[in-house]
Design a protein around this motif. Structure first.
Motif, mmCIF file in Angstrom:
data_model
loop_
_atom_site.group_PDB
_atom_site.id
_atom_site.type_symbol
_atom_site.label_atom_id
_atom_site.label_comp_id
_atom_site.label_asym_id
_atom_site.label_seq_id
_atom_site.Cartn_x
_atom_site.Cartn_y
_atom_site.Cartn_z
ATOM 1 N N LYS A 219 0.586 -1.185 -0.085
ATOM 2 C CA LYS A 219 0.050 -0.059 -0.300
ATOM 3 C C LYS A 219 1.124 1.500 0.355
ATOM 4 O O LYS A 219 0.534 2.221 -0.491
ATOM 5 C CB LYS A 219 -1.242 0.255 1.048
ATOM 6 C CG LYS A 219 -2.049 1.447 1.518
ATOM 7 C CD LYS A 219 -2.648 1.038 2.428
ATOM 8 C CE LYS A 219 -3.617 2.549 3.105
ATOM 9 N NZ LYS A 219 -4.310 2.344 4.148
ATOM 10 N N GLU A 220 2.033 1.004 0.948
ATOM 11 C CA GLU A 220 3.067 2.499 0.745
ATOM 12 C C GLU A 220 3.374 2.663 -0.673
ATOM 13 O O GLU A 220 3.855 4.162 -0.980
ATOM 14 C CB GLU A 220 3.940 1.879 2.224
ATOM 15 C CG GLU A 220 3.137 2.380 3.165
ATOM 16 C CD GLU A 220 3.997 1.785 4.542
ATOM 17 O OE1 GLU A 220 5.277 1.472 4.321
ATOM 18 O OE2 GLU A 220 3.765 2.154 5.811
ATOM 19 N N ARG A 221 4.033 1.594 -1.103
ATOM 20 C CA ARG A 221 4.549 1.340 -2.038
ATOM 21 C C ARG A 221 3.998 1.596 -3.564
ATOM 22 O O ARG A 221 4.623 3.011 -4.255
ATOM 23 C CB ARG A 221 4.910 -0.012 -2.801
ATOM 24 C CG ARG A 221 6.040 -0.131 -4.069
ATOM 25 C CD ARG A 221 5.844 -1.766 -4.618
ATOM 26 N NE ARG A 221 6.512 -1.527 -6.267
ATOM 27 C CZ ARG A 221 6.371 -2.320 -6.745
ATOM 28 N NH1 ARG A 221 6.486 -3.796 -6.035
ATOM 29 N NH2 ARG A 221 6.162 -2.489 -8.414
ATOM 30 N N MET A 222 2.717 1.766 -3.535
ATOM 31 C CA MET A 222 1.884 2.398 -4.989
ATOM 32 C C MET A 222 0.924 3.991 -4.697
ATOM 33 O O MET A 222 0.529 4.079 -5.055
ATOM 34 C CB MET A 222 0.024 1.300 -4.215
ATOM 35 C CG MET A 222 0.468 -0.074 -5.141
ATOM 36 S SD MET A 222 1.173 0.095 -7.257
ATOM 37 C CE MET A 222 3.344 -0.123 -6.645
ATOM 38 N N GLY A 223 1.076 3.941 -2.955
ATOM 39 C CA GLY A 223 0.803 5.491 -2.505
ATOM 40 C C GLY A 223 -1.066 5.758 -2.711
ATOM 41 O O GLY A 223 -1.352 6.566 -2.509
ATOM 42 N N TRP A 224 -1.160 3.920 -1.740
ATOM 43 C CA TRP A 224 -2.784 4.525 -1.552
ATOM 44 C C TRP A 224 -3.137 5.022 -0.245
ATOM 45 O O TRP A 224 -2.018 4.451 0.841
ATOM 46 C CB TRP A 224 -3.451 3.270 -1.757
ATOM 47 C CG TRP A 224 -2.872 2.511 -3.487
ATOM 48 C CD1 TRP A 224 -3.460 2.635 -4.490
ATOM 49 C CD2 TRP A 224 -2.402 1.418 -3.765
ATOM 50 N NE1 TRP A 224 -3.030 2.207 -5.911
ATOM 51 C CE2 TRP A 224 -3.373 1.199 -5.552
ATOM 52 C CE3 TRP A 224 -3.175 -0.065 -2.793
ATOM 53 C CZ2 TRP A 224 -3.052 0.181 -6.017
ATOM 54 C CZ3 TRP A 224 -2.182 -1.547 -4.205
ATOM 55 C CH2 TRP A 224 -2.314 -0.989 -5.190
ATOM 56 N N THR A 225 -4.486 5.225 -0.277
ATOM 57 C CA THR A 225 -4.555 6.123 1.338
ATOM 58 C C THR A 225 -5.768 5.509 1.862
ATOM 59 O O THR A 225 -5.869 5.524 2.649
ATOM 60 C CB THR A 225 -5.203 7.768 1.257
ATOM 61 O OG1 THR A 225 -5.615 7.844 0.397
ATOM 62 C CG2 THR A 225 -3.276 8.433 1.042
ATOM 63 N N LEU A 226 -6.463 4.221 0.645
ATOM 64 C CA LEU A 226 -7.931 4.274 0.917
ATOM 65 C C LEU A 226 -7.557 3.402 2.472
ATOM 66 O O LEU A 226 -6.813 2.430 2.323
ATOM 67 C CB LEU A 226 -8.693 2.886 -0.145
ATOM 68 C CG LEU A 226 -9.027 4.261 -0.614
ATOM 69 C CD1 LEU A 226 -9.441 3.537 -2.256
ATOM 70 C CD2 LEU A 226 -10.036 4.482 -0.677
ATOM 71 N N PRO A 227 -8.331 2.879 3.059
ATOM 72 C CA PRO A 227 -8.376 1.967 4.755
ATOM 73 C C PRO A 227 -8.325 0.230 3.017
ATOM 74 O O PRO A 227 -9.727 -0.272 3.099
ATOM 75 C CB PRO A 227 -9.785 1.777 5.372
ATOM 76 C CG PRO A 227 -10.806 2.832 4.705
ATOM 77 C CD PRO A 227 -9.558 3.622 3.619
ATOM 78 N N TRP A 228 -6.872 -0.309 4.494
ATOM 79 C CA TRP A 228 -7.494 -1.411 3.634
ATOM 80 C C TRP A 228 -6.733 -2.428 4.313
ATOM 81 O O TRP A 228 -6.555 -2.394 5.533
ATOM 82 C CB TRP A 228 -5.630 -1.883 2.867
ATOM 83 C CG TRP A 228 -5.535 -3.112 1.471
ATOM 84 C CD1 TRP A 228 -6.877 -4.421 2.201
ATOM 85 C CD2 TRP A 228 -4.451 -3.430 1.081
ATOM 86 N NE1 TRP A 228 -6.276 -5.335 0.926
ATOM 87 C CE2 TRP A 228 -5.185 -4.083 0.168
ATOM 88 C CE3 TRP A 228 -3.206 -2.872 0.092
ATOM 89 C CZ2 TRP A 228 -3.965 -4.905 -0.374
ATOM 90 C CZ3 TRP A 228 -2.863 -2.855 -0.594
ATOM 91 C CH2 TRP A 228 -3.110 -4.114 -1.618
#
Length: 222
Positions: A123-132
């Motif tokens: 998630k951090e690598r992709m730069g996503w901020t949605l809750p996972w």
């Protein structure tokens, strides 16, 4: 390359208006499907699933973040696997700012089978901020039909919350999910299309096998 024919602006406008009639028909058909979808029955989620999320343990009702509706993308992520699904990743890359959904009492979240410790670095690598959220150790994927003896699949579920009671109202997978991604929608507007061999495209246009061009967004330059 076999490019579209060149015509006058008047001929182009006439051809565009002929296509517009069919586009309007498709829009009305899509509206009718949405109306029918809103009238689907729902089924109660009886089991108490406990996920691991950004703030720790969370029940399915907690994933709603206090809102009435929840849209869950079931991201394929097999525990212990080094594979990262390009298709699921492309879908998440296409998701917009959640504030607009939140304004309509709706939460959008990702849920995967892998432990949170495996999800967070990606998630951090992709730069996503949605809750996972991780459903690791639960029957969530199996009970909802995403994991079976045939393997793991992706999909999108919609849930409705009434107090602490949670109901599943809708599910789609395969091209039903694809239709929600703006990459495919934009490409469908272009003369070259998606450039995949399954498309009905004039001879002489570039085409490759389906899915073969998909990459994680930081892998294209490699």
């Amino acid at each position: 390359m076999n490019l579209p024919p060149v015509v006058s602006s008047e001929e182009w406008q006439a051809a565009r208006e002929r296509l517009l009639v069919k586009e309007k028909e498709a829009t009305r058909a899509r509206d009718a499907l949405a109306a029918e979808r809103r009238r689907l029955p729902m089924t109660r989620i009886e089991k108490e699933y406990v996920f691991e999320g950004p703030a720790g343990k969370a029940r399915l009702a907690d994933v709603f973040e206090g809102r009435r509706q929840l849209v869950v993308y079931h991201f394929m992520f097999t525990p212990g696997s080094s594979h990262r699904c390009e298709g699921c990743s492309m879908f998440v890359d296409n998701l917009g700012h959640p504030a607009h959904l939140n304004a309509r009492d709706t939460t959008l979240a990702l849920i995967s089978r892998a432990p949170l410790a495996e999800l967070t670095p990606f998630k951090e690598r992709m730069g996503w901020t949605l809750p996972w959220y991780s459903s690791y150790g639960t029957d969530f994927n199996t009970d909802l039909g995403l994991t079976s003896e045939a393997g793991e699949s992706f999909g999108l579920s919609v849930f409705l919350r009434d107090g602490d009671d949670v109901y599943r109202t809708y599910f789609t997978t395969a091209r039903g999910v694809e239709a929600l991604g703006s990459n495919w929608t934009f490409l469908d507007l272009t003369p070259l299309g998606r450039q995949e061999t399954w498309e009905d495209t004039p001879d002489g246009r570039p085409q490759t096998t389906p899915y073969s061009w998909w990459r994680l967004h930081d892998d294209y330059d490699k």
